[in-house]
Design an enzyme around this catalytic site. Structure first.
Site, PDB file in Angstrom:
ATOM      1  N   GLU A 224     -89.631  -2.204  52.041  1.00  0.00           N
ATOM      2  CA  GLU A 224     -90.092  -0.841  51.772  1.00  0.00           C
ATOM      3  C   GLU A 224     -90.701  -0.767  50.378  1.00  0.00           C
ATOM      4  O   GLU A 224     -90.248  -1.455  49.464  1.00  0.00           O
ATOM      5  CB  GLU A 224     -88.904   0.143  51.804  1.00  0.00           C
ATOM      6  CG  GLU A 224     -88.017   0.012  53.024  1.00  0.00           C
ATOM      7  CD  GLU A 224     -86.755   0.892  52.940  1.00  0.00           C
ATOM      8  OE1 GLU A 224     -86.801   1.961  52.315  1.00  0.00           O
ATOM      9  OE2 GLU A 224     -85.727   0.483  53.510  1.00  0.00           O
ATOM     10  N   GLU A 336     -90.310  11.461  52.936  1.00  0.00           N
ATOM     11  CA  GLU A 336     -88.896  11.730  53.180  1.00  0.00           C
ATOM     12  C   GLU A 336     -88.381  12.566  52.015  1.00  0.00           C
ATOM     13  O   GLU A 336     -88.741  12.320  50.869  1.00  0.00           O
ATOM     14  CB  GLU A 336     -88.128  10.407  53.249  1.00  0.00           C
ATOM     15  CG  GLU A 336     -86.615  10.575  53.357  1.00  0.00           C
ATOM     16  CD  GLU A 336     -85.860   9.235  53.362  1.00  0.00           C
ATOM     17  OE1 GLU A 336     -86.513   8.169  53.306  1.00  0.00           O
ATOM     18  OE2 GLU A 336     -84.634   9.269  53.391  1.00  0.00           O
TER      19      GLU A 336
END
Ligand SMILES: *[C@@H]1O[C@H](CO)[C@@H](O)[C@H](O)[C@H]1NC(C)=O
Ligand SMILES: *[C@@H]1O[C@H](CO)[C@@H](O)[C@H](O)[C@H]1NC(C)=O
Ligand SMILES: *[C@@H]1O[C@H](CO)[C@@H](O)[C@H](O)[C@H]1NC(C)=O
Length: 416
Positions: A224, A336
């Site tokens: 990520e 997010e």
């Protein structure tokens, strides 16, 4: 620790918040400003030891205008090589191959004409010499905020986009595009840089990509990276570059940036965890950063390289992963936020620019130039993608194939 927050059991929102926050984000219960009350001598000693371990001897240190200290650390003495599986690892100073079809030529990009290249404020005050890499120094207060040192720099609960949680269980909210159904050997994405407001220090707001393989809660492997505002982790509300990885669904392995061993950095110009600038302006100049990830030696057990902008930044060695040592089974891109529902109201923490995707160019945050390297080892736009949007009245996403707009303000009349 078992993770009831991800177990799919039905909890009332209040019960879950209390439980999850207390056990999984123990830091948040104690507040981030007043940290000197709950630490005894033993903990203070632990913190000192951890700092000594985290902060490697520097050949040179650079004080950034934003308060960070950047240590220039000998590239061969970086944290990566503490990893038990990297004891005999020979550092790769450059990728052994580049994927076919990736265009690294920034000048080919239409949008780059008007876009300033990203930079980091610490570079105003110095450079790291060849043979060193810049590492953001961890401060005592960073560790104290984390409640106890071992928590620092690690995600402790489910952190991949998922629609499987019912609405009353949502702490993490997502507006994400998810590509699945094939094997994946790389991806690229250009991420719009904004400085979203976060309501509470323990909430964060991020824009990132995820490459994953394995099962959530069990053997999930992830790679990520992206940009985030995470006051709790960094002590301020700047937008910062970050990486993350895990080999066991966020349980015992992995971390942000270079906080643990594993990720190998080779570039001396970009510091993970450091502020990235400039930010985009609403209805004004847009700023973006490009991420490329690809597996070298695609037929064998090659490392996962990452290029940021025009620099080969570093790599996740194949050997630190179980399933990702082969290929990924999904690629996801998007935003997010953490919504702690303080006082029973939705958070005002923003995602992206804080504006809904309907507002479009210059106003909403985007991901563009999306590509994956698929099972045929060919570079292609997303073809099997679907959106994961936990609450479109709070944060939404409008997909148009190889790009999308996303984000939102959080609390508003339709998201009380
Ligand atoms: C490193 O090399 C030594 C000596 O060849 C070997 O015994 C050991 O298993 C190797 N370790 C790893 C993690 O490959
Ligand atoms: C960040 O924090 C500063 C100082 O507390 C504040 O003035 C500023 O408005 C904050 N920025 C955002 C985007 O919330
Ligand atoms: C990988 O294997 C395929 C056949 O399975 C072959 O066509 C291709 O050339 C190989 N690629 C590399 C980089 O070795």
């Amino acid at each position: 620790m078992a993770l009831p927050c991800g177990s799919g059991r039905r909890w009332t929102r209040a019960a879950m918040m209390t439980f999850c926050l207390f056990f999984l984000m123990p830091m948040s219960s104690f507040g981030s400003r007043n940290t000197n009350t709950i630490f005894d001598k033993k903990q203070k000693l632990e913190v000192q030891q951890q700092l000594k371990h985290l902060n490697r001897p520097a050949l040179k240190s650079i004080k950034s205008p934003d308060g960070d200290i950047i240590d220039c650390v000998n590239i061969n003495k970086q944290p990566a090589f503490d990893h038990p599986l990297l004891k005999n690892h020979t550092i790769q100073m450059r990728p052994s191959s580049y994927p076919e079809g990736f265009s690294f030529d920034e000048s080919n990009d239409v949008s780059s004409n008007s876009e300033p290249k990203f930079t980091q404020p610490w570079k105003l005050n110095g450079r790291c010499p060849e043979g060193t890499i810049p590492i953001r120094r961890t401060k005592e207060e960073d560790l104290l905020r984390a409640g106890f040192a071992a928590n620092y720099g690690r995600k402790k609960h489910h952190s991949i986009p998922s629609a499987q949680y019912s609405a009353d269980q949502v702490i993490h909210e997502y507006a994400v595009l998810s590509e699945q159904g094939d094997k994946y050997y790389g991806m690229m994405a250009e991420i719009n840089v904004w400085n979203p407001h976060t309501q509470q220090t323990t909430e964060f707001s991020l824009s990132q990509f995820w490459m994953t393989a394995g099962r959530h809660g069990q053997d999930l492997n992830t790679i990520e990276a992206g940009i985030m505002v995470h006051e709790y982790l960094y002590g301020d509300n700047n937008t910062r570059l970050f990486t993350y990885w895990t080999d066991d669904s966020y349980q015992n392995t992995g971390c942000y940036n270079l906080v643990c061993s594993g990720f190998v950095q080779v570039n001396n110009q970009i510091a993970m965890g450091a502020t990235i600038t400039p930010y985009s302006n609403y209805d004004g100049t847009q700023s973006a950063v490009k991420f490329y990830v690809w597996k070298v030696d695609i037929n064998g057990s090659g490392d996962w390289w990452m290029k940021i902008g025009d620099r080969d930044f570093g790599y996740w060695p194949s050997s630190i992963f179980s399933i990702l040592s082969n290929s990924a089974s999904s690629v996801q891109w998007g935003g997010e936020v953490i919504n702690l529902m303080q006082d029973g109201q939705h958070t005002t923490t923003q995602m992206g620019s804080g504006h809904f995707p309907e507002e479009g160019p210059g106003k909403a945050s985007f991901f563009q130039n999306l590509n994956v390297i698929d099972g045929l080892k060919t570079l292609t736009g997303p073809r099997n993608s679907q959106t994961i949007i936990t609450n479109p009245n709070c944060y939404n996403l409008i997909n148009s194939g190889d790009s999308f707009y996303f984000g939102g303000p959080g609390r508003n009349p339709n998201c009380p």
